[in-house]
Design a protein around this motif. Structure first.
Motif, PDB file in Angstrom:
ATOM      1  N   PRO B  81       0.606  -0.997  -0.283  1.00 19.57           N
ATOM      2  CA  PRO B  81       0.342   0.164  -0.219  1.00 19.57           C
ATOM      3  C   PRO B  81       0.943   1.356  -0.172  1.00 19.57           C
ATOM      4  O   PRO B  81       0.590   2.430  -0.661  1.00 19.57           O
ATOM      5  CB  PRO B  81      -1.065  -0.415   1.354  1.00 19.57           C
ATOM      6  CG  PRO B  81      -0.744  -1.467   1.888  1.00 19.57           C
ATOM      7  CD  PRO B  81       0.666  -1.903   1.008  1.00 19.57           C
ATOM      8  N   ALA B  82       1.955   1.428   0.847  1.00 18.75           N
ATOM      9  CA  ALA B  82       2.881   2.531   0.649  1.00 18.75           C
ATOM     10  C   ALA B  82       3.363   2.802  -0.777  1.00 18.75           C
ATOM     11  O   ALA B  82       3.017   3.940  -1.038  1.00 18.75           O
ATOM     12  CB  ALA B  82       3.866   2.368   1.183  1.00 18.75           C
ATOM     13  N   TYR B  84       2.505   2.070  -3.403  1.00 20.95           N
ATOM     14  CA  TYR B  84       0.862   2.505  -4.870  1.00 20.95           C
ATOM     15  C   TYR B  84       0.535   4.199  -3.745  1.00 20.95           C
ATOM     16  O   TYR B  84       0.965   4.891  -4.682  1.00 20.95           O
ATOM     17  CB  TYR B  84      -0.136   1.975  -3.657  1.00 20.95           C
ATOM     18  CG  TYR B  84      -1.240   1.941  -4.562  1.00 20.95           C
ATOM     19  CD1 TYR B  84      -1.481   2.294  -5.884  1.00 20.95           C
ATOM     20  CD2 TYR B  84      -2.258   2.777  -3.989  1.00 20.95           C
ATOM     21  CE1 TYR B  84      -2.943   2.839  -6.214  1.00 20.95           C
ATOM     22  CE2 TYR B  84      -3.287   3.432  -4.440  1.00 20.95           C
ATOM     23  CZ  TYR B  84      -3.773   3.484  -5.569  1.00 20.95           C
ATOM     24  OH  TYR B  84      -4.963   3.901  -6.350  1.00 20.95           O
ATOM     25  N   ALA B  85       0.455   4.493  -2.549  1.00 17.93           N
ATOM     26  CA  ALA B  85       0.324   6.028  -2.368  1.00 17.93           C
ATOM     27  C   ALA B  85       2.311   6.635  -2.435  1.00 17.93           C
ATOM     28  O   ALA B  85       1.801   7.607  -3.218  1.00 17.93           O
ATOM     29  CB  ALA B  85       0.083   6.085  -0.572  1.00 17.93           C
ATOM     30  N   LEU B  86       2.877   5.602  -2.446  1.00 19.37           N
ATOM     31  CA  LEU B  86       3.587   7.096  -3.590  1.00 19.37           C
ATOM     32  C   LEU B  86       4.432   7.322  -4.132  1.00 19.37           C
ATOM     33  O   LEU B  86       4.480   8.308  -4.945  1.00 19.37           O
ATOM     34  CB  LEU B  86       5.741   5.982  -2.814  1.00 19.37           C
ATOM     35  CG  LEU B  86       5.485   6.228  -0.971  1.00 19.37           C
ATOM     36  CD1 LEU B  86       6.934   5.172  -0.561  1.00 19.37           C
ATOM     37  CD2 LEU B  86       5.900   7.663  -0.381  1.00 19.37           C
ATOM     38  N   LYS B  88       1.483   7.122  -5.863  1.00 16.67           N
ATOM     39  CA  LYS B  88       0.440   8.048  -6.803  1.00 16.67           C
ATOM     40  C   LYS B  88       0.749   9.691  -6.428  1.00 16.67           C
ATOM     41  O   LYS B  88       0.115  10.538  -7.010  1.00 16.67           O
ATOM     42  CB  LYS B  88      -1.052   7.595  -6.036  1.00 16.67           C
ATOM     43  CG  LYS B  88      -1.426   6.992  -6.453  1.00 16.67           C
ATOM     44  CD  LYS B  88      -2.437   7.402  -7.995  1.00 16.67           C
ATOM     45  CE  LYS B  88      -3.728   7.340  -7.096  1.00 16.67           C
ATOM     46  NZ  LYS B  88      -4.818   7.733  -7.706  1.00 16.67           N
ATOM     47  N   ARG B  89       1.535   9.628  -5.482  1.00 16.56           N
ATOM     48  CA  ARG B  89       1.890  11.265  -4.676  1.00 16.56           C
ATOM     49  C   ARG B  89       3.421  11.358  -5.111  1.00 16.56           C
ATOM     50  O   ARG B  89       3.685  11.151  -4.808  1.00 16.56           O
ATOM     51  CB  ARG B  89       1.298  11.106  -3.258  1.00 16.56           C
ATOM     52  CG  ARG B  89      -0.044  11.236  -2.752  1.00 16.56           C
ATOM     53  CD  ARG B  89      -0.299  11.602  -1.396  1.00 16.56           C
ATOM     54  NE  ARG B  89      -1.433  12.424  -1.067  1.00 16.56           N
ATOM     55  CZ  ARG B  89      -1.804  12.715  -0.046  1.00 16.56           C
ATOM     56  NH1 ARG B  89      -0.132  12.318   1.162  1.00 16.56           N
ATOM     57  NH2 ARG B  89      -2.160  13.404   0.418  1.00 16.56           N
ATOM     58  N   PHE B  93       6.473  15.962   0.534  1.00 16.13           N
ATOM     59  CA  PHE B  93       6.366  14.679   2.163  1.00 16.13           C
ATOM     60  C   PHE B  93       6.349  13.268   0.990  1.00 16.13           C
ATOM     61  O   PHE B  93       7.644  12.613   2.119  1.00 16.13           O
ATOM     62  CB  PHE B  93       4.710  14.802   2.181  1.00 16.13           C
ATOM     63  CG  PHE B  93       3.909  14.280   3.032  1.00 16.13           C
ATOM     64  CD1 PHE B  93       5.162  14.162   4.746  1.00 16.13           C
ATOM     65  CD2 PHE B  93       2.932  12.522   2.689  1.00 16.13           C
ATOM     66  CE1 PHE B  93       4.799  13.449   5.311  1.00 16.13           C
ATOM     67  CE2 PHE B  93       3.189  11.672   3.673  1.00 16.13           C
ATOM     68  CZ  PHE B  93       3.346  12.284   5.223  1.00 16.13           C
ATOM     69  N   ASP B 157       0.867   3.097 -17.039  1.00 15.35           N
ATOM     70  CA  ASP B 157       0.587   4.154 -16.847  1.00 15.35           C
ATOM     71  C   ASP B 157      -0.705   4.047 -16.042  1.00 15.35           C
ATOM     72  O   ASP B 157      -1.770   4.194 -16.548  1.00 15.35           O
ATOM     73  CB  ASP B 157      -0.101   4.642 -18.140  1.00 15.35           C
ATOM     74  CG  ASP B 157      -0.549   5.737 -18.403  1.00 15.35           C
ATOM     75  OD1 ASP B 157      -0.370   6.681 -17.255  1.00 15.35           O
ATOM     76  OD2 ASP B 157      -0.851   6.414 -19.711  1.00 15.35           O
ATOM     77  N   LYS B 159      -1.991   6.198 -13.854  1.00 17.95           N
ATOM     78  CA  LYS B 159      -2.656   7.042 -13.712  1.00 17.95           C
ATOM     79  C   LYS B 159      -3.629   6.975 -14.861  1.00 17.95           C
ATOM     80  O   LYS B 159      -5.469   6.610 -14.327  1.00 17.95           O
ATOM     81  CB  LYS B 159      -2.291   8.486 -14.282  1.00 17.95           C
ATOM     82  CG  LYS B 159      -2.965   9.480 -14.301  1.00 17.95           C
ATOM     83  CD  LYS B 159      -2.848  10.948 -14.214  1.00 17.95           C
ATOM     84  CE  LYS B 159      -3.268  12.168 -14.158  1.00 17.95           C
ATOM     85  NZ  LYS B 159      -3.619  12.685 -15.690  1.00 17.95           N
ATOM     86  N   THR B 160      -3.890   6.693 -16.466  1.00 17.61           N
ATOM     87  CA  THR B 160      -4.826   6.417 -17.421  1.00 17.61           C
ATOM     88  C   THR B 160      -5.227   5.086 -17.032  1.00 17.61           C
ATOM     89  O   THR B 160      -6.369   5.203 -17.502  1.00 17.61           O
ATOM     90  CB  THR B 160      -3.762   6.682 -18.096  1.00 17.61           C
ATOM     91  OG1 THR B 160      -2.605   7.424 -18.533  1.00 17.61           O
ATOM     92  CG2 THR B 160      -5.227   6.665 -19.915  1.00 17.61           C
ATOM     93  N   PHE B 176      -7.744   0.037  -6.708  1.00 17.77           N
ATOM     94  CA  PHE B 176      -6.736  -0.765  -5.797  1.00 17.77           C
ATOM     95  C   PHE B 176      -6.965  -2.495  -6.193  1.00 17.77           C
ATOM     96  O   PHE B 176      -6.056  -3.021  -6.417  1.00 17.77           O
ATOM     97  CB  PHE B 176      -6.838  -0.261  -4.114  1.00 17.77           C
ATOM     98  CG  PHE B 176      -4.897  -1.084  -3.585  1.00 17.77           C
ATOM     99  CD1 PHE B 176      -4.224  -0.327  -3.735  1.00 17.77           C
ATOM    100  CD2 PHE B 176      -5.609  -1.812  -2.540  1.00 17.77           C
ATOM    101  CE1 PHE B 176      -3.325  -0.851  -3.490  1.00 17.77           C
ATOM    102  CE2 PHE B 176      -4.887  -1.798  -1.842  1.00 17.77           C
ATOM    103  CZ  PHE B 176      -3.503  -2.216  -2.170  1.00 17.77           C
TER     104      PHE B 176
END
Lengths: 272, 267, 347
Positions: B81-82, B84-86, B88-89, B93, B157, B159-160, B176
């Motif tokens: 999960p971390a 994935y979050a990294l 995406k963002r 931070f 890709d 995002k798409t 997810f």
């Protein structure tokens, strides 16, 4: 999509909490403990003011530098060679050269003993050739050999991956302009591999700075910083000094990696 | 292609390096099954030493397997999960966090272990249980899982793909589980193999974190090397090889399979 | 489509978009997309066309004050997964972990469609796009054109209220692009669905759009039917962006437009015109006596079926016209031109 943003934070949170509780907090505590000894802040300066510690630091740095240089030269030659030349057995060679990738330090130490220890191969061969039995496993030389052994597999992998991405047309262009083989190596190949060398070199360096298992297996008397820390902690029960020294060791290693990463422009990590 | 002296010189050098790496492995395997290594293989082969290791150190083997699997579970739950979050963002931070997560790999294990001891050493039940070692292993291996998954996620890709799923009505969690996780399987697998292999061999931290009742395989190895005859050390090393070789082979195979796939896509 | 529901009408009011880094992607925009029409958003990259589409889709939120209405209902706060729009992406966004059939059925699966109905609908879509044989293929085994068909089938399978297409043909080569353009046109007419189509290709826009919105720098330059936009461009930008437009400077005198290279009869000329514009097809080559303008050839490109000429008549840019391929032209030749007065425009 602010809701998603909260969800992403939620996904990051478990790792973050774990990390804060078991790494950042302990590290802060380590720093704090380092200050609680008799010398106070002196524990942190002792690494340069105390002659014994300072000599350990110097020999550790020297060992790390020598390991890095030797590993880069060896792996650079073998890695580029294996990437550039396809011949029967190439794959088997690559497999063998990367086989020791995940050996822990203790096993590496044992490998050094098998080669250069009292019952080692080098000793047997040298006795057969000259009558003298050469044994150097239990010294700084043995440790150096172990760290090079440890670092070769991962460095070769890094070099090969980088060499694969080098555009052969650059070499052809250099040749077409009349460059000799040596000039091509100096002007095209080495600059092209520089980022890989920097990142792999940083890993070698960090390993040789902080690794402990190999030294532990070979001899506890070798004067390198990790052994000093271990001795202070277990035998002398000098926790404050051990804490301060390991904090400094961690900081130095981390800084080396961070600098290398900035220089190489890519992520660098060590294993050990 | 005609091959000159330079080719053979480099080949000889590479073979020499290869010998340097492989010779001690072979010697130690031989020593582990030789009756008396001092007098050579003429003394005959035996499995005596291997059985001795099994009798004396069986527990360390099981503990190591258990810890490495628990470590895998931990890094999967925390790391995927971390990652994935990294992925995406990408902001200051997340980059700082990515940097921080790698620190336990950069900082010598000895320092991390000491830090854990001075902070949690007083927590009796925790200090003496194998979960104390597990915490250290997760710290050390987590970056490998995160980076492995992150590498795959940044290659697709994401995002798409997610926008495509959202346009069909998929919620955050559906995206997810249906899209993100299946598409980073390769990274998760590679990361998992790496985590298990590293956890199995971790010594730097474990040596300080272990107690007499929580000895892992590398701790047992160090014990054996220090105090027992060479043949037993060798036999023990042989057992260790048998355990990690399948993992290493799988890792190598995975790397090649992925390379081959990239080649196919280029054509 | 069997749905008897009236297709969706979409209304944007005051939709602007400023990105986090301060870039203004879209000035406040008002736009009405009529039920069942195909609206094309056309413009160069960075003109705000994709941002507009993403606001309609729900992938971007308009700046405060902007609203998006679907059939009069405010959907502005709804994210894309709740808007039930079908979307086709430039990169297709097909899921590599699913087969073709699974991709097409994914939206139905999310809607908990019973499996028999799901299979039937997937087969119907495979049939509609004529890709039945690809049902079990993996995505990486498909060609670009096949991927595009799967993407369309996937977007349409859920019976969306509107179809949004973001440069769907850009990643394809020219021949395939032409073929698929015709197919998409047919499909959209047959389904009667409301469609918003983003492209930077004016030929695609002319062929597909019931109406075209030409955009420039985050603003609408002109909205109209393809014919309107081609024949009566509202701005110089539109005139230049759609097709080729020739421009000569001069003034109006006695029912003609007088330039330094000659005068063009123009009975309906606006009195204050200082520039006359005309398309290449309104220019023909004439003998000296009949010519309106005289110039010299600066370039000639033989195109096979015709020859494209650039002619210098003393302006900033040469005039562009096309001539029959049979004649041979060379650089520096003098040439006379006649302009069809019906094709003359001024802004």
């Amino acid at each position: 999509m602010t809701r998603d943003s909260y969800r992403l934070t939620t996904l990051l949170l478990p790792a973050g909490i774990f990390f804060a509780a078991f790494f950042l907090l302990p590290l802060a505590q380590l720093f704090h403990i380092g200050l609680t000894g008799k010398q106070g802040w002196g524990a942190y300066t002792a690494i340069v003011t105390d002659r014994n510690y300072f000599s350990s630091l110097v020999s550790t740095l020297g060992l790390a530098a020598a390991t890095t240089a030797a590993t880069l030269i060896i792996s650079g030659i073998a890695g580029v060679f294996l990437q550039r030349n396809r011949f029967p057995g190439n794959g088997a060679l690559v497999a063998m050269l990367t086989f020791p990738l995940a050996f822990p330090g203790v096993v590496i130490g044992f490998m050094v003993i098998m080669l250069a220890g009292r019952q080692g191969l080098i000793g047997d061969v040298s006795r057969w050739l000259t009558g003298d039995k050469i044994v150097f496993a239990y010294s700084m030389a043995g440790l150096f050999m172990g760290y090079v052994y440890f670092s070769i597999p991962r460095t070769i992998l890094t070099v090969m991956a980088a060499a694969e991405k080098l555009d052969p047309k650059l070499e052809e262009a250099a040749r077409s302009l009349g460059a000799s083989t040596w000039r091509v190596v100096l002007d095209v190949i080495i600059p092209g591999l520089k980022p890989a060398f920097i990142s792999a070199g940083a890993i070698c360096f960090a390993t040789a700075m902080g690794a402990f298992g190999t030294a532990f297996t070979l001899a506890t008397r070798i004067n390198v910083l990790p052994m000093v820390i271990y001795t202070e902690f277990t035998l002398e029960a000098n926790i404050a000094t051990a804490a301060a020294l390991s904090f400094v060791l961690g900081a130095v290693t981390w800084v080396v990696l961070a600098v290398a990463r900035t220089a190489a422009g890519s992520t660098v990590a060590a294993a050990g | 292609m005609k091959r000159g002296a330079a080719f053979y010189a480099q080949l000889a050098f590479t073979l020499l390096v290869c010998a340097f790496l492989i010779a001690p492995v072979i010697l130690s395997i031989l020593a582990g099954v030789t009756v008396n290594y001092q007098s050579g293989i003429q003394s005959g082969f035996t499995l005596r030493w291997v059985f001795a290791v099994w009798d004396g150190y069986r527990d360390t083997i099981f503990l190591s397997i258990g810890i490495s699997l628990a470590c895998l579970a931990g890094t999967l739950i925390l790391g995927v999960p971390a990652a994935y979050a990294l992925a995406k963002r990408q902001n200051a931070f997340s980059r700082a966090l990515e940097e921080l997560l790698v620190m336990p790999v950069a900082v010598p294990g000895l320092a991390t272990a000491l830090a854990l001891i001075v902070t949690y050493g007083g927590a009796g039940g925790f200090r003496t249980s194998w979960s104390f070692i597990l915490v250290g292993h997760i710290l050390f291996t987590l970056p490998f899982m995160v980076r492995s998954v992150l590498a795959v996620l940044s290659a697709i890709d994401l995002k798409t793909l997610e926008e495509g799923a959202a346009s069909l009505g998929a919620s955050f969690w559906q995206r997810f589980f249906h899209i993100v996780l299946p598409n980073c399987r390769g990274g998760i697998l590679a990361g998992s193999l790496m985590v298990v292999t590293l956890s199995m061999g971790e010594f730097n931290m474990t040596w300080l974190l272990h107690t007499p009742l929580t000895k892992t395989l590398p701790v047992g190895l160090a014990d054996a090397y220090a105090s027992l005859r060479l043949e037993i050390g060798s036999a023990y090393t042989l057992v260790f090889f048998l355990m990690i070789v399948p993992l290493l082979v799988a890792l190598q195979w995975l790397g090649q399979a992925r390379q081959a796939k990239f080649v196919a896509e280029d054509e | 489509m069997t749905d008897s529901m009236k297709p969706l009408a979409i209304t944007l009011t005051g939709c602007a978009k400023t990105f986090a880094d301060g870039t203004k992607a879209l000035e406040p925009l008002d736009l009405v997309i009529k039920s069942g029409e195909t609206l094309v958003l056309l413009g160069p990259s960075g003109c705000g066309k994709t941002t507009t589409l993403r606001i309609i889709a729900g992938l971007e939120q308009p700046d405060a004050g902007g609203t998006v209405l679907f059939d009069g209902e405010d959907v502005t706060p709804l994210s894309i997964e709740k808007r039930n729009v079908g979307m086709v992406f430039q990169s297709y966004a097909l899921f590599p972990n699913m087969s073709v059939a699974e991709n097409i059925g994914y939206g139905l699966r999310l809607r908990k469609t019973p499996s028999a109905a799901l299979r039937a609908r997937v087969n119907e879509m495979l049939g509609m796009m004529r890709i039945e044989k690809l049902a079990d293929r993996r995505i990486d085994q498909l060609s670009g054109g096949q991927r595009q068909r799967v993407a369309l089938a996937r977007a349409l399978a859920v019976r969306p209220r509107a179809l949004l297409l973001d440069e769907p043909l850009t990643a394809l080569d020219a021949k395939l692009r032409d073929a698929l353009r015709i197919e998409i046109d047919e499909l959209l007419r047959r389904l009667g669905i409301t469609a918003v189509y983003v492209t930077h290709d004016q030929a695609e826009a002319m062929a597909l759009g019931d109406r075209i919105v030409v955009m420039e720098h985050g603003k609408v330059a002109q909205i109209g039917t393809p014919r309107d936009i081609y024949q009566r461009p509202a701005t110089l930008f539109v005139a230049d962006f759609i097709g080729t437009m020739n421009r000569v400077a001069g003034h109006v005198a006695g029912g003609a437009f007088v330039t330094s290279a000659g005068s063009i009869p123009w009975p309906e000329a606006p009195a204050r015109a200082t520039e006359a514009m005309f398309r290449p097809q309104d220019v023909s080559i004439a003998d000296d006596g009949a010519a309106h303008l005289k110039g010299t050839i600066t370039a000639a490109f033989f195109l096979g079926d015709r020859t494209r000429l650039a002619v210098d008549v003393g302006g900033d840019k040469p005039l562009i016209l096309e001539a029959a391929a049979r004649r041979d032209f060379s650089h520096g030749d003098p040439i006379g031109l006649r302009i069809d007065p019906h094709g003359l425009l001024s802004l």
